[in-house]
Each structure stands twice: as C-alpha cells, then as structure tokens.
Design a protein around this motif. Structure first.
Motif, PDB file in Angstrom:
ATOM      1  N   ILE A 382       0.841  -1.205   0.000  1.00 63.76           N
ATOM      2  CA  ILE A 382       0.000   0.000   0.000  1.00 63.76           C
ATOM      3  C   ILE A 382       0.873   1.251   0.000  1.00 63.76           C
ATOM      4  O   ILE A 382       0.683   2.166  -0.813  1.00 63.76           O
ATOM      5  CB  ILE A 382      -0.936  -0.003   1.223  1.00 63.76           C
ATOM      6  CG1 ILE A 382      -1.947  -1.144   1.130  1.00 63.76           C
ATOM      7  CG2 ILE A 382      -1.660   1.336   1.355  1.00 63.76           C
ATOM      8  CD1 ILE A 382      -2.775  -1.339   2.392  1.00 63.76           C
ATOM      9  N   LEU A 383       1.834   1.293   0.914  1.00 65.80           N
ATOM     10  CA  LEU A 383       2.688   2.480   1.049  1.00 65.80           C
ATOM     11  C   LEU A 383       3.542   2.696  -0.196  1.00 65.80           C
ATOM     12  O   LEU A 383       3.686   3.826  -0.677  1.00 65.80           O
ATOM     13  CB  LEU A 383       3.574   2.340   2.292  1.00 65.80           C
ATOM     14  CG  LEU A 383       2.840   2.286   3.637  1.00 65.80           C
ATOM     15  CD1 LEU A 383       3.818   2.014   4.778  1.00 65.80           C
ATOM     16  CD2 LEU A 383       2.076   3.572   3.893  1.00 65.80           C
ATOM     17  N   ILE A 384       4.100   1.614  -0.738  1.00 58.61           N
ATOM     18  CA  ILE A 384       4.936   1.725  -1.937  1.00 58.61           C
ATOM     19  C   ILE A 384       4.095   2.177  -3.133  1.00 58.61           C
ATOM     20  O   ILE A 384       4.498   3.061  -3.901  1.00 58.61           O
ATOM     21  CB  ILE A 384       5.628   0.376  -2.243  1.00 58.61           C
ATOM     22  CG1 ILE A 384       6.675   0.069  -1.174  1.00 58.61           C
ATOM     23  CG2 ILE A 384       6.279   0.409  -3.626  1.00 58.61           C
ATOM     24  CD1 ILE A 384       7.247  -1.344  -1.265  1.00 58.61           C
ATOM     25  N   THR A 385       2.910   1.588  -3.275  1.00 57.98           N
ATOM     26  CA  THR A 385       2.032   1.944  -4.393  1.00 57.98           C
ATOM     27  C   THR A 385       1.612   3.405  -4.321  1.00 57.98           C
ATOM     28  O   THR A 385       1.600   4.111  -5.332  1.00 57.98           O
ATOM     29  CB  THR A 385       0.786   1.040  -4.411  1.00 57.98           C
ATOM     30  OG1 THR A 385       1.195  -0.324  -4.500  1.00 57.98           O
ATOM     31  CG2 THR A 385      -0.107   1.369  -5.595  1.00 57.98           C
ATOM     32  N   LEU A 386       1.249   3.867  -3.117  1.00 66.52           N
ATOM     33  CA  LEU A 386       0.861   5.270  -2.954  1.00 66.52           C
ATOM     34  C   LEU A 386       2.004   6.206  -3.305  1.00 66.52           C
ATOM     35  O   LEU A 386       1.804   7.231  -3.963  1.00 66.52           O
ATOM     36  CB  LEU A 386       0.393   5.518  -1.516  1.00 66.52           C
ATOM     37  CG  LEU A 386      -0.965   4.922  -1.119  1.00 66.52           C
ATOM     38  CD1 LEU A 386      -1.186   5.081   0.383  1.00 66.52           C
ATOM     39  CD2 LEU A 386      -2.097   5.589  -1.886  1.00 66.52           C
ATOM     40  N   ALA A 387       3.217   5.846  -2.853  1.00 70.68           N
ATOM     41  CA  ALA A 387       4.382   6.692  -3.117  1.00 70.68           C
ATOM     42  C   ALA A 387       4.719   6.715  -4.612  1.00 70.68           C
ATOM     43  O   ALA A 387       4.969   7.779  -5.187  1.00 70.68           O
ATOM     44  CB  ALA A 387       5.577   6.192  -2.305  1.00 70.68           C
ATOM     45  N   VAL A 388       4.733   5.541  -5.240  1.00 70.71           N
ATOM     46  CA  VAL A 388       5.051   5.452  -6.676  1.00 70.71           C
ATOM     47  C   VAL A 388       3.994   6.182  -7.497  1.00 70.71           C
ATOM     48  O   VAL A 388       4.309   6.902  -8.452  1.00 70.71           O
ATOM     49  CB  VAL A 388       5.151   3.973  -7.110  1.00 70.71           C
ATOM     50  CG1 VAL A 388       5.247   3.863  -8.629  1.00 70.71           C
ATOM     51  CG2 VAL A 388       6.367   3.317  -6.468  1.00 70.71           C
ATOM     52  N   ASN A 389       2.728   6.014  -7.118  1.00 69.18           N
ATOM     53  CA  ASN A 389       1.644   6.689  -7.844  1.00 69.18           C
ATOM     54  C   ASN A 389       1.756   8.203  -7.725  1.00 69.18           C
ATOM     55  O   ASN A 389       1.558   8.934  -8.702  1.00 69.18           O
ATOM     56  CB  ASN A 389       0.296   6.222  -7.290  1.00 69.18           C
ATOM     57  CG  ASN A 389      -0.875   6.822  -8.035  1.00 69.18           C
ATOM     58  OD1 ASN A 389      -0.999   6.696  -9.246  1.00 69.18           O
ATOM     59  ND2 ASN A 389      -1.750   7.512  -7.311  1.00 69.18           N
TER      60      ASN A 389
END
Length: 581
Positions: A382-389
C-alpha cells in the motif's frame, strides 16, 4: 465589522458556540490531533483482526472455517456500524461527542479482550498442535470473547463515521488556501493511517505471539486513552459545524412523498415542480429515476400553517433539489455494489492467508516471523504503491494526458484488476503448498516450504487496496450532495462491511456444498487436507465477472442532464397552465 467577518468562518462555530475565528480555530494542527484517534483505532482493530484467526484455532480450538468467519463477521460488523455512528453524529451528538463516546467504548472492548486472553478460566485447556482431541471453547468462554470483540466493533463504527468528517470540518472550503490544505489532508489521510496498520501487523502481532496477548491488547487500551487525551486537548481549537439533520431521514422523506403521489402524473415542464432552494445551491435536473420527482408535485394538503407562516410538510412535499440529492445517492449504488467483492478478497488476506502462513517455514536465521506479521507485505505494498503513484505515475500521466491523475472510477477499476491477479496468484501458491503438504509424512506442524511464497498475493491485493480505497473515498465524497457527505462516507464503509459478510456467507456455502461429515472438503478443518486453492480460484472467477459488471456500471454512471429550462421560484405552488405528460 467587515474586518471581523473576514476572520470568521461562516458555517462553523467554536467550542462556546460563537462564530469560529479563522486565526484561532481549525487548520492543520487540530486536524492532526483528530487524525491521531484514527491511527490508534487502526492499530487496535487491525492488530486484533490480522492475528485473531490463529488465536481462534490454536487457543480456542475452533475449526478453520469457523475461525475465519468469526474474524470476517467481526470486521463486517465494525464497518456496518459506521451507519449507526453517522446517524447519531448527524442527528443527535455531533461529530466531536461521537468520537469521544465511541473511542471510550473501544477502550472498554480492548480492556475486556485483554482480560479474556489473560484468565485461564476464559480459555479451553491447552492441547498438542494438530491433535484431533482438542476441546473447543464453551459457550461462556466464547460469549466473553464475542462481547469484547463487538464492543470494539461498536467503537470502530462510531469513530470511522466521524473522524474524516470532523477532520474536514477544520478547513473552510470557501477559502482557497484552506481548500487546498483540505485536499492535501485527504490525500495523506490513508497514507498516515497505514502506519497504524504497519505498527499493528509488526510490533503488536509480535507481542501477541512472543510475549503476551493480554499485554498487546492492554497496549491498545492505553494508546486509545492517550489518543483521547490528545484529542480533548484540541477542544478550544476545533471548528464545529451545526448538524443539518440526518440525511437518512431526508432520503426517506423523498421516497415516502413519491410513493404517496405514485398515481399522480409528472408535468412536462420541470419548472412546475416545487422548489424552495436558493438558486446558487440548486442541483442540475437529471432525467434518471424520474419517479422520485413525484415528491416535488404540489398537491392539496402539502402545506401546513404554523406561527411562522405556511410551510410544506417534508413527508408530503420535497423540493426538487432534495429529490436530486436522493437521485445522486441512488446513482452511487451500482458502483457501490460492484466494489464489495474486493473486500471479500481482502478478507482472505487476514484469515486464510494468515492460516497458510502458520503452516510454513517463517524463520530468518533464529528469528521466527509471526504468521500474522506476513500482512506487513500487504501494508508495504500500500505504502509503496501510494508513493510510486504520487511521485512517478501521476506526473507521467499528467504529462501524457494533461490530467493531474487517475479519476476515481479509474482508480477503482485498477484496484479490481489487481485483486483478480492477486487471487489467481493465491490459488497457484496454495496449489504448490498443498503439494508439499501431501509429500510430507506424518502430521507435521511446519511444512518445508518458505512463507515468502505468499508475498505475491499480499503485494497484489495490497496494491489494489491503495487504488480502490482512495478511489472509493474520493468517489463517495465528491459525487454525493454536500449535506450527505457523512452518509456517503458511511455508504463507502459498508462496502467493506458487506465484503466481509459476503466472505462469511461464501465460506459457509462452500463448506456446506463441498464439506463432509469428517471435516474434509475445500475448506477442511485442517487446512493441509483441504482444497483452498479451488476456493481462491472461485474468487478469481467471481472477481472477473464483477469487474465486467463494474465497467458497465461505470459507463452508465454519467447522468444525462435535462434540457428543460431552469426551475423557477414562482412555481412553488404550481402553475395553473402546467401541462401533463
């Protein structure tokens, strides 16, 4: 006087009931104090939920499917009670009091859970793992456990329905600077509360497995006490908004009035329908669900005389704007229904996936990872996806498409696609795990297969949640009427609730259809003797069918605006020359 007005917020008051001073109330600091309550709530609820299935099986000696359903019923009830919390906040208590009261209820629940896991009288006698002679918890022991869980669920429901709304109350939408701050608050809201989940699935789960469950649950109670004290410290700095009444009541008023006038014919001219809303606050007329517009037909007996003059009875006559508000809520329902299945898949990540992990090798050197802590990969995704997005995908999308990011419906669609691949990966991983289980002789507690085989399913579904949660939150808040934001937030949270309940229902049906008297079948009492891979495959198929339905609903969603002329205030009592269609 003009200088005084410019420093006050028009629709908000301070703790004394006076107009809120912009320089002394609201803004980031009060919003952060409110956010602390939500972080601790997530710490408690997720810290309990992700490791509850192992407690039910290993300590309370419940069958696998019963343990999974206990967890999903607990989570489903938590989110369903958001509607109750929202109703109480809108109609009676206000958001501030609702948060304080329900946070206290959650403290009571976690304290009761700490006691129930500490006292040996509230647990069945211990027995050897995988033994067939273990004694299940009796009715009294399960009753105390259920009491504590559903007190926590009640507290969660009251908190979740009001925290985000009370946080947004701290910003003035009419002020451009504060409006941008509010947008930033919502964009980071999910990011920050994910840290509460991260602490839950690492520190709290480790304490439960390696130190003491009662200590871990006691920490939840103490943390919430501290969060309440922090929350109360901002009392003088908060902005409070007066309740406009329950939107649930408004919806029932429109439906009731429309049903009473079901035999009446709608006029061809929309301007002949009743309207008393200021022109600046009106909602454009749409051609969908026109039956509801019968609630705005003026008929004899619709007006009542009182001391202040003649006023319409809201259960007999509603303004066209109020009707359009209800239409907006009805229009959300198809998208609402097609997002439920995602949360059914999410439920597997904190039930059967944790049980899978408990049978696999979890050692890193001499350290053994708690089974419940495997969901850390879920949170990390979740955290990685939010940051990458936020840092990579959105800038590229804006450069290519000219738009600041994916729309709410696009994010929901992406989340659903991730969940389909997540369940497909889960089915393949479980098929591999079962092949290892069959090749091992005896009743071995730990199989010679690495738990990291489960990472793909956690990561794919976690990435899906990052998109679908933010997409749903945006969709239900921005596509709903201004006076029904709390209601629409509660509607969003019920997708989580029904997702968990549907998981319980599906598990029960599959257990009944495929199960045998000796506890075998797809969802066997012993997970190593079942066919969980086929259950995951079934969810993959259901998710794909649901995705197709979602695409159809998303295309249908865009309302068609009426070509009729704007409504006229002069038509309040109806026009004598109105034509019937």
């Amino acid at each position: 006087m003009e200088g005084k007005v410019s420093w006050t917020v028009a629709d908000a008051v301070d703790y004394k009931g006076f107009p809120a001073d912009r320089s002394k109330t609201g803004g980031w600091v009060p919003a952060a104090l409110i956010l602390g309550i939500e972080i601790v709530e997530r710490l408690s609820t997720m810290g309990i939920a992700v490791n509850l299935v192992t407690y039910m099986i290993s300590i309370m000696h419940l069958p696998s499917s019963t343990a999974a359903n206990t967890v999903t019923d607990f989570m489903g009830t938590s989110f369903l009670l958001c509607l109750l919390g929202g109703f109480l906040a809108d109609s009676f208590l206000g958001r501030y009091k609702t948060i304080g009261i329900f946070a206290s209820i959650q403290i009571l629940g976690t304290a009761t859970l700490a006691i129930s896991t500490k006292l040996p009288q509230l647990r069945p006698p211990p027995c050897h793992a995988n033994s067939d002679s273990c004694k299940q918890a009796n009715g009294f022991q399960m009753g105390i456990l259920y009491l504590s869980l559903y007190l926590i669920a009640l507290g969660t429901g009251g908190l979740k329905s009001s925290v985000s709304g009370f946080g947004s109350d701290q910003f003035d939408e009419k002020d451009e600077k504060e409006k941008s701050q509010m947008a930033y608050f919502f964009n980071r809201f999910f990011f920050f509360i994910s840290f509460g989940t991260l602490a839950a699935v690492t520190v709290l789960v480790y304490l439960q497995d390696e130190v003491s469950r009662s200590l871990a649950y006691g920490i939840c109670s103490v943390s919430m006490v501290l969060a309440i004290l922090v929350f109360l410290s901002g009392t003088k700095r908060y902005r409070y908004k007066k309740s406009l009444g329950s939107p649930i009541v408004h919806i029932f008023q429109v439906i009731t009035a429309a049903i009473k006038k079901r035999k009446m014919q709608l006029p061809c001219n929309v301007g002949s329908l009743y309207e008393d809303t200021p022109e600046a606050s009106r909602i454009d007329h749409t051609n969908q669900f026109r039956f509801l517009e019968k609630a705005a037909i003026v008929a004899e007996g619709d007006f009542e005389t009182n001391l202040s003059g003649s006023e319409p009875n809201p259960w007999k006559l509603c303004s066209l704007t109020r009707v359009e508000e209800v239409k907006m809520m009805v229009r959300l329902l198809p998208v609402w229904a097609t997002t439920i299945i995602f949360w059914t898949i999410y439920a597997q990540m904190i039930t059967f996936s944790v049980e899978q992990a408990s049978t696999m090798e979890r050692n890193i050197g001499s350290f053994q990872i708690p089974a419940g802590s495997l969901t850390v990969f879920f949170v990390a995704a979740i955290l990685i996806t939010l940051a990458v997005n936020d840092r990579l995908i959105m800038p590229l999308w804006k450069k290519w498409n000219g738009k600041p990011g994916f729309s709410d419906l696009q994010r929901i669609a992406i989340g659903l696609v991730f969940s389909i691949f997540g369940m497909a990966a889960a089915s393949l991983c479980e098929k591999k795990r079962l092949s290892v289980a069959k090749s091992v002789s005896g009743n071995q507690a730990t199989l010679p297969i690495s738990v990291f085989l489960l990472i793909p399913q956690f990561f794919l579904v976690g990435s899906g949640e990052a998109f679908i949660y933010t997409g749903q939150l945006d969709f239900f808040i921005t596509r709903s009427p201004k006076g029904m934001k709390t209601m629409s937030t509660g509607l969003f949270l019920t997708t989580l609730s029904f997702g968990f309940f549907f998981s319980s229902f599906l598990v029960s049906i599959v257990k009944k259809v495929t199960g045998t008297k000796d506890g075998q079948g797809w969802l066997a009492d012993n997970i190593n003797k079942g066919r969980l891979d086929l259950f995951y495959a079934l969810l993959t198929i259901l998710s794909f069918v649901n995705f197709v339905a979602f695409v159809v609903c998303a295309v249908w969603f865009k309302p068609k605006k009426s070509k009729q002329p704007a409504m006229q205030m002069g038509a309040i009592y109806g026009s004598t020359s109105e034509e019937k269609c």
